[in-house]
Design an enzyme around this catalytic site. Structure first.
Site, PDB file in Angstrom:
ATOM      1  N   GLY A  71      17.151 -11.565  47.126  1.00  0.00           N
ATOM      2  CA  GLY A  71      17.450 -10.351  47.880  1.00  0.00           C
ATOM      3  C   GLY A  71      18.809  -9.754  47.586  1.00  0.00           C
ATOM      4  O   GLY A  71      18.991  -8.537  47.634  1.00  0.00           O
ATOM      5  N   ASN A  72      19.804 -10.620  47.254  1.00  0.00           N
ATOM      6  CA  ASN A  72      21.145 -10.101  46.991  1.00  0.00           C
ATOM      7  C   ASN A  72      21.210  -9.293  45.702  1.00  0.00           C
ATOM      8  O   ASN A  72      22.175  -8.575  45.461  1.00  0.00           O
ATOM      9  CB  ASN A  72      22.152 -11.251  46.928  1.00  0.00           C
ATOM     10  N   LYS A 120       7.477 -16.239  56.297  1.00  0.00           N
ATOM     11  CA  LYS A 120       8.208 -15.393  55.354  1.00  0.00           C
ATOM     12  C   LYS A 120       8.976 -14.303  56.094  1.00  0.00           C
ATOM     13  O   LYS A 120       8.381 -13.416  56.705  1.00  0.00           O
ATOM     14  CB  LYS A 120       7.231 -14.766  54.360  1.00  0.00           C
ATOM     15  N   LYS A 138       8.238 -14.660  46.505  1.00  0.00           N
ATOM     16  CA  LYS A 138       8.398 -14.280  45.105  1.00  0.00           C
ATOM     17  C   LYS A 138       8.711 -15.473  44.210  1.00  0.00           C
ATOM     18  O   LYS A 138       8.402 -15.455  43.026  1.00  0.00           O
ATOM     19  CB  LYS A 138       9.452 -13.180  44.953  1.00  0.00           C
ATOM     20  N   LYS A 198      12.449 -22.042  47.181  1.00  0.00           N
ATOM     21  CA  LYS A 198      13.101 -22.076  45.871  1.00  0.00           C
ATOM     22  C   LYS A 198      13.073 -23.494  45.300  1.00  0.00           C
ATOM     23  O   LYS A 198      12.760 -23.703  44.120  1.00  0.00           O
ATOM     24  CB  LYS A 198      14.537 -21.560  45.972  1.00  0.00           C
TER      25      LYS A 198
END
Length: 311
Positions: free
Chosen positions: A10-11, A128, A211, A273
Site C-alpha cells: 500500500g505504501n 482483509k 495481493k 506476506k
C-alpha cells in the site's frame, strides 16, 4: 536478464501526509516508479502485482454513499475499477521513468480475474482490511451499520472483508504472452475474485483477494525464481514493536512456520506476506522470496538486506 515478480504494498500507492486523491496517488506512484525503473536498469524483467485495499474501499464507500442518486456497484466491479485506475497510474509513471533512463520497454495493464472457491472457509471469517482507518468509536458505529470492523496492526480500525485463497488466474496465457515484450501489471488488488459455475461460466463474488497470495500464484505460473514483496519495513521482525523486537535476515520455511504458529505476524498485514513467502520458497528448491521496503529493493535483490525465505 532475470525475471522477477514484484508485489507492491500500500505504501507504494499512497503515503501519509499525501491527500487520498487521484492526484495524490499519482504523485506517490511516480516516486515508486523510480525504484521500479532502477530495478529494470539493474537488468531485471518485472511482472507487477499491486494492492488495492484503500482504493477499493473508497470506491465502495463512494458507491454506497451515492446509492440514492446512482445504482451502487457490486464488489467485483469496484475491484475492476481499482485495477483500471491504479494500473493507469503505474503505466504512466513507470513509462515516464523508463523513458528518462533510455529504456524502451512498454508497460501494460491487464484486467485480471482470479478464480476462488465459493466454499472457501475464509468467506466466513473476513480478514482483509479495506478503505480508510477509523477510531474505535467510529468503528463501533460502522459495526452497527453491518460492516465488519477490526483493529489493524495497531494503526486504527478498518473495514474487513472476505479474502479467499486464489485458485487460478483466468488470463494467465495472455499475461505470459504480453510478458515476452512488456512489463505487465496484472492481478491488481489480488485480482477480481470470480467463481466458476456448473455450466462453465465465471461470475464475480464479493471479496478482496490478498495481493501477496495472487503474486505468489503468478510467480509460480511464470516460472520465476524470485518473488519480491515490497512493504513499509526493511525486514520482517518477531516481537514487533516490543523491547525485544528482532529483525530477521534469512528464514527457512520451517522456521517461518514456527513463528507463524507463535502468532508473531498480524493477520491482514504481515501474516499473508510471510505465508506467501513460505509457499513460494517451498514450491521449488531454486526459489527465494524476499520481503523488504521499496527503497531497499535493489540492495535486497543483491542479498544486502531484506528478509530472505528459502526452503
Amino acid at each position: 536478464m532475470k525475471k522477477i515478480v514484484v508485489a507492491l504494498g500500500g505504501n507504494a500507492l499512497q503515503s501519509k501526509g499525501v491527500a487520498n486523491t487521484a492526484e495524490g496517488q499519482l504523485a506517490v506512484v511516480r516516486k515508486t516508479a523510480e525504484y521500479l525503473a532502477e530495478l529494470c536498469q539493474e537488468g531485471y524483467e518485472l511482472s507487477i502485482v499491486h494492492g488495492n485495499g484503500p482504493q477499493v474501499g473508497r470506491i465502495l464507500l463512494a458507491s454506497e454513499t451515492a446509492k440514492d442518486v446512482t445504482p451502487a456497484m457490486p464488489f467485483d466491479v469496484c475491484g475492476a475499477m481499482s485495477q483500471g485506475y491504479i494500473g493507469y497510474h503505474i503505466q504512466q509513471a513507470l513509462g515516464d521513468a523508463l523513458k528518462a533512463r533510455g529504456i524502451k520497454t512498454p508497460v501494460v495493464t491487464l484486467t485480471t480475474q482470479i478464480v476462488v472457491d465459493r466454499n472457501d472457509e475464509r468467506f466466513n471469517n473476513p480478514s482483509k482490511p479495506i478503505g480508510p482507518f477509523y477510531s474505535e468509536e467510529e468503528a463501533a458505529l460502522l459495526n452497527e451499520k453491518g460492516y465488519c470492523m477490526k483493529e489493524d496492526a495497531g494503526r486504527g480500525w478498518r473495514r474487513v472483508v472476505a479474502s479467499p485463497i486464489p485458485q487460478k488466474i483466468v488470463e494467465i496465457e495472455s499475461i505470459k504472452a504480453l510478458a515476452k515484450t512488456a512489463i505487465v501489471v496484472s492481478c491488481g488488488g489480488g485480482g477480481i475474485p470470480v467463481v466458476e459455475t456448473d455450466d462453465g461460466r465465471t461470475e464475480g463474488i464479493a471479496a478482496v483477494i490478498d495481493k501477496d497470495y495472487a503474486a505468489e500464484l503468478l510467480a509460480e505460473e511464470l516460472g520465476v525464481d524470485t518473488l519480491l514483496i515490497l512493504t513499509e519495513v526493511e525486514k520482517v521482525a518477531i516481537n514487533w514493536n516490543k523491547p525485544d523486537q528482532k529483525n530477521l535476515d534469512r528464514l527457512s520455511a520451517q522456521e517461518a512456520k514456527q513463528y507463524i504458529s507463535e502468532g508473531h505476524f498480524a493477520p491482514g498485514s504481515m501474516l499473508p506476506k510471510v505465508e506467501t513467502a513460505v509457499k513460494f520458497a517451498e514450491s521449488c528448491k531454486t526459489r527465494t522470496a524476499i520481503i523488504t521496503s521499496l527503497d531497499n529493493a535493489v540492495n535486497a535483490l543483491k542479498g544486502l538486506t531484506g528478509t530472505h525465505f528459502v526452503d
